[in-house]
Design a protein around this motif. Structure first.
Motif, PDB file in Angstrom:
ATOM      1  N   PRO A 162      30.813 -43.254  24.121  1.00 15.84           N
ATOM      2  CA  PRO A 162      30.857 -44.562  23.104  1.00 15.84           C
ATOM      3  C   PRO A 162      30.140 -45.771  24.016  1.00 15.84           C
ATOM      4  O   PRO A 162      29.524 -46.715  23.471  1.00 15.84           O
ATOM      5  CB  PRO A 162      32.075 -44.725  22.843  1.00 15.84           C
ATOM      6  CG  PRO A 162      32.929 -43.986  23.784  1.00 15.84           C
ATOM      7  CD  PRO A 162      32.217 -42.633  24.259  1.00 15.84           C
ATOM      8  N   ASN A 163      30.327 -45.621  25.350  1.00 13.04           N
ATOM      9  CA  ASN A 163      29.804 -47.021  26.024  1.00 13.04           C
ATOM     10  C   ASN A 163      28.509 -46.597  27.099  1.00 13.04           C
ATOM     11  O   ASN A 163      28.247 -47.454  27.951  1.00 13.04           O
ATOM     12  CB  ASN A 163      30.897 -47.401  26.888  1.00 13.04           C
ATOM     13  CG  ASN A 163      32.156 -48.126  26.191  1.00 13.04           C
ATOM     14  OD1 ASN A 163      31.674 -48.705  25.149  1.00 13.04           O
ATOM     15  ND2 ASN A 163      33.280 -47.466  26.216  1.00 13.04           N
ATOM     16  N   LEU A 164      27.949 -45.349  26.842  1.00 12.32           N
ATOM     17  CA  LEU A 164      26.828 -45.005  27.782  1.00 12.32           C
ATOM     18  C   LEU A 164      25.809 -44.319  27.016  1.00 12.32           C
ATOM     19  O   LEU A 164      26.002 -43.352  26.146  1.00 12.32           O
ATOM     20  CB  LEU A 164      27.471 -44.070  28.720  1.00 12.32           C
ATOM     21  CG  LEU A 164      26.301 -43.332  29.681  1.00 12.32           C
ATOM     22  CD1 LEU A 164      26.009 -44.221  30.507  1.00 12.32           C
ATOM     23  CD2 LEU A 164      27.256 -42.251  30.513  1.00 12.32           C
ATOM     24  N   GLU A 165      24.566 -44.622  27.129  1.00 11.37           N
ATOM     25  CA  GLU A 165      23.557 -44.129  26.416  1.00 11.37           C
ATOM     26  C   GLU A 165      23.333 -42.585  27.033  1.00 11.37           C
ATOM     27  O   GLU A 165      22.983 -42.459  28.320  1.00 11.37           O
ATOM     28  CB  GLU A 165      22.186 -44.680  26.544  1.00 11.37           C
ATOM     29  CG  GLU A 165      21.023 -44.245  25.796  1.00 11.37           C
ATOM     30  CD  GLU A 165      19.760 -44.655  26.153  1.00 11.37           C
ATOM     31  OE1 GLU A 165      18.680 -44.123  26.290  1.00 11.37           O
ATOM     32  OE2 GLU A 165      19.723 -46.040  26.470  1.00 11.37           O
ATOM     33  N   TRP A 166      23.396 -41.586  26.099  1.00 11.30           N
ATOM     34  CA  TRP A 166      23.036 -40.392  26.579  1.00 11.30           C
ATOM     35  C   TRP A 166      22.356 -39.316  25.808  1.00 11.30           C
ATOM     36  O   TRP A 166      22.704 -39.594  24.413  1.00 11.30           O
ATOM     37  CB  TRP A 166      24.541 -39.700  27.000  1.00 11.30           C
ATOM     38  CG  TRP A 166      24.388 -38.335  27.746  1.00 11.30           C
ATOM     39  CD1 TRP A 166      24.442 -37.139  27.473  1.00 11.30           C
ATOM     40  CD2 TRP A 166      23.990 -38.262  29.092  1.00 11.30           C
ATOM     41  NE1 TRP A 166      24.332 -36.000  28.217  1.00 11.30           N
ATOM     42  CE2 TRP A 166      23.895 -36.572  29.498  1.00 11.30           C
ATOM     43  CE3 TRP A 166      23.783 -39.058  30.044  1.00 11.30           C
ATOM     44  CZ2 TRP A 166      23.709 -36.108  30.661  1.00 11.30           C
ATOM     45  CZ3 TRP A 166      23.201 -38.488  31.317  1.00 11.30           C
ATOM     46  CH2 TRP A 166      23.097 -37.114  31.735  1.00 11.30           C
ATOM     47  N   ASP A 167      21.622 -38.395  26.077  1.00 14.64           N
ATOM     48  CA  ASP A 167      20.834 -37.611  25.261  1.00 14.64           C
ATOM     49  C   ASP A 167      21.620 -36.429  25.346  1.00 14.64           C
ATOM     50  O   ASP A 167      21.807 -35.466  26.453  1.00 14.64           O
ATOM     51  CB  ASP A 167      19.445 -37.183  25.970  1.00 14.64           C
ATOM     52  CG  ASP A 167      18.805 -36.284  25.248  1.00 14.64           C
ATOM     53  OD1 ASP A 167      19.393 -35.512  24.111  1.00 14.64           O
ATOM     54  OD2 ASP A 167      17.556 -35.840  25.349  1.00 14.64           O
ATOM     55  N   TYR A 168      22.592 -36.085  24.086  1.00 14.58           N
ATOM     56  CA  TYR A 168      23.295 -34.864  23.944  1.00 14.58           C
ATOM     57  C   TYR A 168      22.771 -33.476  23.909  1.00 14.58           C
ATOM     58  O   TYR A 168      23.168 -32.497  24.219  1.00 14.58           O
ATOM     59  CB  TYR A 168      24.288 -35.217  22.749  1.00 14.58           C
ATOM     60  CG  TYR A 168      24.908 -36.433  22.750  1.00 14.58           C
ATOM     61  CD1 TYR A 168      25.893 -36.576  23.941  1.00 14.58           C
ATOM     62  CD2 TYR A 168      24.585 -37.617  21.984  1.00 14.58           C
ATOM     63  CE1 TYR A 168      26.431 -38.137  23.804  1.00 14.58           C
ATOM     64  CE2 TYR A 168      25.245 -38.639  21.807  1.00 14.58           C
ATOM     65  CZ  TYR A 168      26.197 -38.895  22.990  1.00 14.58           C
ATOM     66  OH  TYR A 168      27.023 -40.065  22.908  1.00 14.58           O
ATOM     67  N   GLU A 169      21.437 -33.585  23.948  1.00 13.19           N
ATOM     68  CA  GLU A 169      20.578 -32.132  23.892  1.00 13.19           C
ATOM     69  C   GLU A 169      20.645 -31.592  25.380  1.00 13.19           C
ATOM     70  O   GLU A 169      20.273 -30.593  25.658  1.00 13.19           O
ATOM     71  CB  GLU A 169      19.299 -32.434  23.527  1.00 13.19           C
ATOM     72  CG  GLU A 169      19.154 -32.880  21.933  1.00 13.19           C
ATOM     73  CD  GLU A 169      19.876 -31.588  21.045  1.00 13.19           C
ATOM     74  OE1 GLU A 169      19.407 -30.559  21.349  1.00 13.19           O
ATOM     75  OE2 GLU A 169      20.544 -32.128  20.065  1.00 13.19           O
ATOM     76  N   ILE A 170      20.750 -32.732  26.345  1.00 14.03           N
ATOM     77  CA  ILE A 170      20.736 -32.081  27.747  1.00 14.03           C
ATOM     78  C   ILE A 170      21.944 -31.200  28.321  1.00 14.03           C
ATOM     79  O   ILE A 170      23.189 -31.637  27.973  1.00 14.03           O
ATOM     80  CB  ILE A 170      20.776 -33.386  28.807  1.00 14.03           C
ATOM     81  CG1 ILE A 170      19.438 -34.289  28.508  1.00 14.03           C
ATOM     82  CG2 ILE A 170      20.943 -32.972  30.235  1.00 14.03           C
ATOM     83  CD1 ILE A 170      19.505 -35.618  29.115  1.00 14.03           C
ATOM     84  N   ASP A 171      21.463 -30.043  28.735  1.00 12.07           N
ATOM     85  CA  ASP A 171      22.809 -29.183  29.067  1.00 12.07           C
ATOM     86  C   ASP A 171      22.931 -29.353  30.628  1.00 12.07           C
ATOM     87  O   ASP A 171      22.361 -28.778  31.404  1.00 12.07           O
ATOM     88  CB  ASP A 171      22.389 -27.736  28.694  1.00 12.07           C
ATOM     89  CG  ASP A 171      23.537 -26.866  29.324  1.00 12.07           C
ATOM     90  OD1 ASP A 171      24.545 -27.114  29.648  1.00 12.07           O
ATOM     91  OD2 ASP A 171      23.164 -25.497  28.816  1.00 12.07           O
ATOM     92  N   LEU A 172      23.609 -30.524  30.912  1.00 12.87           N
ATOM     93  CA  LEU A 172      23.591 -30.838  32.380  1.00 12.87           C
ATOM     94  C   LEU A 172      24.276 -29.668  33.130  1.00 12.87           C
ATOM     95  O   LEU A 172      23.715 -29.671  34.478  1.00 12.87           O
ATOM     96  CB  LEU A 172      24.655 -32.218  32.590  1.00 12.87           C
ATOM     97  CG  LEU A 172      24.243 -32.997  33.784  1.00 12.87           C
ATOM     98  CD1 LEU A 172      22.982 -33.303  34.194  1.00 12.87           C
ATOM     99  CD2 LEU A 172      25.397 -34.094  33.667  1.00 12.87           C
ATOM    100  N   LYS A 173      25.364 -29.104  32.800  1.00 10.60           N
ATOM    101  CA  LYS A 173      26.071 -28.041  33.540  1.00 10.60           C
ATOM    102  C   LYS A 173      25.087 -26.980  34.045  1.00 10.60           C
ATOM    103  O   LYS A 173      24.822 -26.671  35.188  1.00 10.60           O
ATOM    104  CB  LYS A 173      27.082 -27.351  32.879  1.00 10.60           C
ATOM    105  CG  LYS A 173      27.641 -26.401  33.399  1.00 10.60           C
ATOM    106  CD  LYS A 173      28.760 -25.653  32.663  1.00 10.60           C
ATOM    107  CE  LYS A 173      29.436 -24.336  33.006  1.00 10.60           C
ATOM    108  NZ  LYS A 173      30.048 -24.335  34.397  1.00 10.60           N
TER     109      LYS A 173
END
Length: 385
Positions: A162-173
């Motif tokens: 909610p307080n951070l811009e993030w691309d949810y398509e990124i599979d960071l793990k």
């Protein structure tokens, strides 16, 4: 009669012995047998295996209680090293730890106008730098733990910040594991902070605690009966979005009157008149220490609203302790007193004296330490198999 699988029994015994050595070292084989109830031959066999795996080692002889002097055993905290990273709303805190959670090296970076790509680039740079500072060891880097201020599902995917811009398509793990060839673990920031305080900080002696992280938003980590409670999908602990004002301000989560709109660090900054224009917590602390009336009044209200939300948490979970992670609360006892006063005027009298309200001991390193310990636990689980 059904007998237990011998491999499983050996694994359980080995884990039990390693845990006792980790907690109580230096310790003798005889003492291990006494504490665990395992016979001496089992202890001797499993200790030999742990020595072969370089997870423990022998040091000199201990004091004799009448017979031969015992050879003492010590956990090898330098058998490998783990990395813990805390991604904040506009910063990254990274640490390199040994297997007992001691910080060997750390890095902190403020991020101006953070974006997904900027965060990812800096994150990988920080991990590479931490790895370069890793001492020689039998197993090297054994894991990377990462925490973020948002929702992480049971598959360790970031799904809402909610307080951070993030691309949810990124599979960071997957990206981290591909780049660094070690297991990676992703957790919610407050959960990781609770884990850190439980393992190494203010919550070490409690089995039931609530960890409250107060920054741009508010997150909570819940430990029940010595276990981190994540909920069915991993979303438990979003207490910052408890409604405390039915017709209140609109929140980024879609709700109205959320607790964090009134009791977060962001809310505190917004509540202070423009005369001072403080932009960071340290400026607020400095002005409070100068007895600035406006700042002291704002801090009084900050503590009041924190107490409002904590009252609901205490009535819900009845914990042994509440640990608050916030730079201002940790630096100014008056804020903690304000929180206590706010709680005591609302809570059941039977509950008021049955919990401890404590500032974090680990400070900003609590989430990163919790994240690092995820890698450590996984490593020790594998190597006692």
């Amino acid at each position: 009669m059904i007998t237990a699988d011998q491999t499983l029994v050996k694994k359980i015994n080995q884990k039990r012995l390693l845990n006792e050595i980790l907690i109580n070292s230096p310790i003798s084989r005889a003492k291990l047998s006494e504490i665990t109830g395992l016979n001496k031959s089992t202890v001797s066999s499993q200790v030999s295996t742990l020595i072969e795996k370089k997870l423990i080692f022998e040091i000199g002889q201990g004091q004799s209680s009448g017979g031969r002097k015992p050879v003492m055993l010590v956990f090898n905290k330098n058998a490998g090293f783990s990395i813990g990273i805390d991604i904040g709303v506009n910063d990254i805190n990274g640490i390199l730890t040994d297997l007992k959670g001691n910080i060997i090296y750390d890095q902190y970076h403020y991020i101006e106008n953070p974006t997904s790509e900027k965060i990812k680039g800096l994150l990988f740079s920080v991990i590479h730098d931490l790895k370069e500072h890793m001492p020689e060891s039998p197993y090297g880097l054994i894991g990377i733990g990462l925490c973020i201020p948002g929702l992480v599902n049971s598959s360790q995917q970031i799904i809402f910040t909610p307080n951070l811009e993030w691309d949810y398509e990124i599979d960071l793990k997957s990206l981290i594991e591909e780049e660094f060839k070690v297991p990676a673990f992703i957790e919610n920031e407050a959960n990781a902070g609770a884990y850190g305080e439980k393992g190494f900080g203010a919550a070490k002696n409690f089995d039931n605690i609530i960890y409250v992280s107060v920054s741009t938003g508010i997150g909570t980590g819940i430990i029940i009966n010595d276990e981190l409670y994540r909920g069915v999908n991993g979303f438990a602990g979003e207490m910052g979005h408890l409604t405390i004002d039915l017709n209140g301000l609109k929140c980024s989560c879609g709700n109205r009157g959320c607790w964090e709109l009134y009791a977060s660090e962001k809310a505190l900054l917004n509540s202070i008149r423009k005369k001072h224009k403080p932009t960071a917590y340290q400026e607020i602390i400095d002005l409070a220490n100068q007895n600035d009336p406006e700042i002291l009044n704002a801090l009084q209200n900050f503590g009041f609203y924190l107490g409002i939300g904590l009252n609901s948490i205490l009535n819900t979970f009845n914990p042994q302790a509440v640990i608050i992670r916030n730079n201002i609360v940790e630096a100014l006892p008056m804020v903690l007193n304000s929180i206590k006063n706010s709680i005591s005027t609302r809570i059941f009298s039977q509950l008021d004296s049955n919990f401890e309200l404590l500032p974090s001991i680990l400070g900003k390193n609590a989430p990163a330490l919790g994240a690092s310990s995820l890698g450590i636990e996984h490593f020790l689980e594998i190597f006692t198999a």
